[in-house]
Design a protein around this motif. Structure first.
Motif, PDB file in Angstrom:
ATOM      1  N   PHE A  74     -74.771  20.417-136.962  1.00  0.00           N
ATOM      2  CA  PHE A  74     -75.618  20.224-136.069  1.00  0.00           C
ATOM      3  C   PHE A  74     -76.550  21.158-136.008  1.00  0.00           C
ATOM      4  CE2 PHE A  74     -78.471  19.099-132.535  1.00  0.00           C
ATOM      5  CZ  PHE A  74     -78.913  17.951-132.722  1.00  0.00           C
ATOM      6  N   LYS A  75     -75.866  22.324-135.542  1.00  0.00           N
ATOM      7  CA  LYS A  75     -76.786  23.633-135.160  1.00  0.00           C
ATOM      8  C   LYS A  75     -77.398  24.187-136.458  1.00  0.00           C
ATOM      9  CE  LYS A  75     -75.759  28.427-133.375  1.00  0.00           C
ATOM     10  NZ  LYS A  75     -75.929  29.209-134.426  1.00  0.00           N
ATOM     11  N   GLN A  76     -76.573  24.064-137.654  1.00  0.00           N
ATOM     12  CA  GLN A  76     -77.448  24.516-138.958  1.00  0.00           C
ATOM     13  C   GLN A  76     -78.547  23.865-138.938  1.00  0.00           C
ATOM     14  OE1 GLN A  76     -75.821  27.274-140.007  1.00  0.00           O
ATOM     15  NE2 GLN A  76     -74.567  26.943-138.422  1.00  0.00           N
ATOM     16  N   LEU A  77     -78.489  22.308-138.778  1.00  0.00           N
ATOM     17  CA  LEU A  77     -79.685  21.554-139.145  1.00  0.00           C
ATOM     18  C   LEU A  77     -80.876  21.725-138.102  1.00  0.00           C
ATOM     19  CD1 LEU A  77     -77.824  18.152-139.636  1.00  0.00           C
ATOM     20  CD2 LEU A  77     -78.775  19.337-141.335  1.00  0.00           C
ATOM     21  N   PHE A  78     -80.392  22.143-136.843  1.00  0.00           N
ATOM     22  CA  PHE A  78     -81.515  22.475-135.840  1.00  0.00           C
ATOM     23  C   PHE A  78     -82.101  24.040-136.227  1.00  0.00           C
ATOM     24  CE2 PHE A  78     -82.468  24.732-131.800  1.00  0.00           C
ATOM     25  CZ  PHE A  78     -83.462  23.630-131.350  1.00  0.00           C
ATOM     26  N   GLU A  79     -81.285  24.815-136.506  1.00  0.00           N
ATOM     27  CA  GLU A  79     -81.868  26.112-136.819  1.00  0.00           C
ATOM     28  C   GLU A  79     -82.914  26.200-138.009  1.00  0.00           C
ATOM     29  OE1 GLU A  79     -78.578  28.591-137.364  1.00  0.00           O
ATOM     30  OE2 GLU A  79     -78.471  28.959-135.190  1.00  0.00           O
ATOM     31  N   LYS A  80     -82.678  25.037-138.971  1.00  0.00           N
ATOM     32  CA  LYS A  80     -83.452  24.942-140.247  1.00  0.00           C
ATOM     33  C   LYS A  80     -84.792  24.077-139.822  1.00  0.00           C
ATOM     34  CE  LYS A  80     -80.032  25.696-143.401  1.00  0.00           C
ATOM     35  NZ  LYS A  80     -79.057  25.350-144.502  1.00  0.00           N
ATOM     36  N   GLY A  81     -84.893  23.507-138.557  1.00  0.00           N
ATOM     37  CA  GLY A  81     -86.216  22.702-138.210  1.00  0.00           C
ATOM     38  C   GLY A  81     -85.941  21.332-138.797  1.00  0.00           C
ATOM     39  N   LEU A  82     -84.514  20.780-138.973  1.00  0.00           N
ATOM     40  CA  LEU A  82     -84.337  19.523-139.559  1.00  0.00           C
ATOM     41  C   LEU A  82     -84.174  18.505-138.405  1.00  0.00           C
ATOM     42  CD1 LEU A  82     -82.543  20.418-142.809  1.00  0.00           C
ATOM     43  CD2 LEU A  82     -84.793  19.913-142.534  1.00  0.00           C
ATOM     44  N   TYR A 109     -85.413  16.477-135.016  1.00  0.00           N
ATOM     45  CA  TYR A 109     -86.675  15.948-134.398  1.00  0.00           C
ATOM     46  C   TYR A 109     -86.004  14.916-133.466  1.00  0.00           C
ATOM     47  CZ  TYR A 109     -86.667  11.976-137.492  1.00  0.00           C
ATOM     48  OH  TYR A 109     -86.244  10.796-138.214  1.00  0.00           O
ATOM     49  N   GLN A 110     -87.076  14.470-132.225  1.00  0.00           N
ATOM     50  CA  GLN A 110     -86.859  13.584-131.552  1.00  0.00           C
ATOM     51  C   GLN A 110     -87.633  12.464-131.775  1.00  0.00           C
ATOM     52  OE1 GLN A 110     -87.618  14.672-127.553  1.00  0.00           O
ATOM     53  NE2 GLN A 110     -86.867  12.713-126.626  1.00  0.00           N
TER      54      GLN A 110
END
Length: 214
Positions: free
Chosen positions: A118-126, A128-129
């Motif tokens: 999840f952290k990897q996805l968050f850092e790539k801007g993938l 969203y809310q």
């Protein structure tokens, strides 16, 4: 995701498992290394639902009185209840999977790996809310999946009423404000408890309404 071992396998599990096996088996045939480990879902309401039924728990306060640690430990005690039955069925289907080196979603290593992804996805801007209408349990204070919402599904008699709303004037213009009881809109509702606070009836400006002589 992995199945719950709190219940026996059924057609839906077998179908999904076969599709998964086709994908990973094809990768193996292409000389790729594929980790074929069996997994068990240990999170979510199905496990808690089983324990609540067993201990006759109906309210959050009963869990707090029992102790969250003891409640969790009781839940852990049933998450692998049917693993042998699962192994027997899946093996008969010819699926290539390792039951001796299985994983459980309650394992800290597994949970940490999910947070890492999840952290990897968050850092790539993938990440969203968004907003989505979901079934919600007021008792548990959490949204429910379709599977969880159907766990306690029951056919019940739903209260319904047909209510007449008199028009102010027959042409609907309002006029002097005197009620014309001979002409009324008829509305059907399955939430009759809202009628005491009802102030008006909404009508659609472009829909056709039929006037029927009773």
């Amino acid at each position: 995701g992995p199945p719950f071992a709190t219940g026996l396998p059924h057609y839906g599990h077998i179908l999904a498992g076969t599709i998964k096996d086709v994908v990973t088996r094809h990768a193996c045939m292409r000389h790729l290394h594929v980790s074929r480990r069996a997994g068990w879902d240990c999170h979510g309401l199905p496990v808690e639902y089983e324990i609540d039924q067993k201990l006759n728990i109906t309210h959050r306060d009963q869990v707090l009185e029992m102790g969250v640690d003891k409640y969790n430990e009781t839940c852990r005690g049933i998450v692998t209840r049917y693993t042998k039955e699962w192994e027997r069925t899946v093996t008969r289907l010819g699926r290539w999977i390792d039951f001796e080196n299985d994983y459980k979603t309650m394992d800290p290593t597994f949970m940490e790996s999910v947070w890492w992804v999840f952290k990897q996805l968050f850092e790539k801007g993938l990440v969203y809310q968004g907003y989505k209408v979901m079934p919600f349990s007021t008792a548990c204070g959490t949204p429910l999946s379709n599977f969880e919402a159907g766990l306690n599904y029951k056919d019940v008699r739903d209260p319904a009423l047909v209510v007449s709303f008199p028009m102010l004037n027959e042409d609907g213009s309002g006029g002097s404000g005197s009620a014309t009881e001979e002409v009324s809109f008829v509305a059907w509702t399955t939430t009759p408890w809202t009628l005491p606070s009802n102030l008006a009836l909404c009508v659609h400006p472009t829909m056709t309404y039929i006037q029927i002589l009773d």
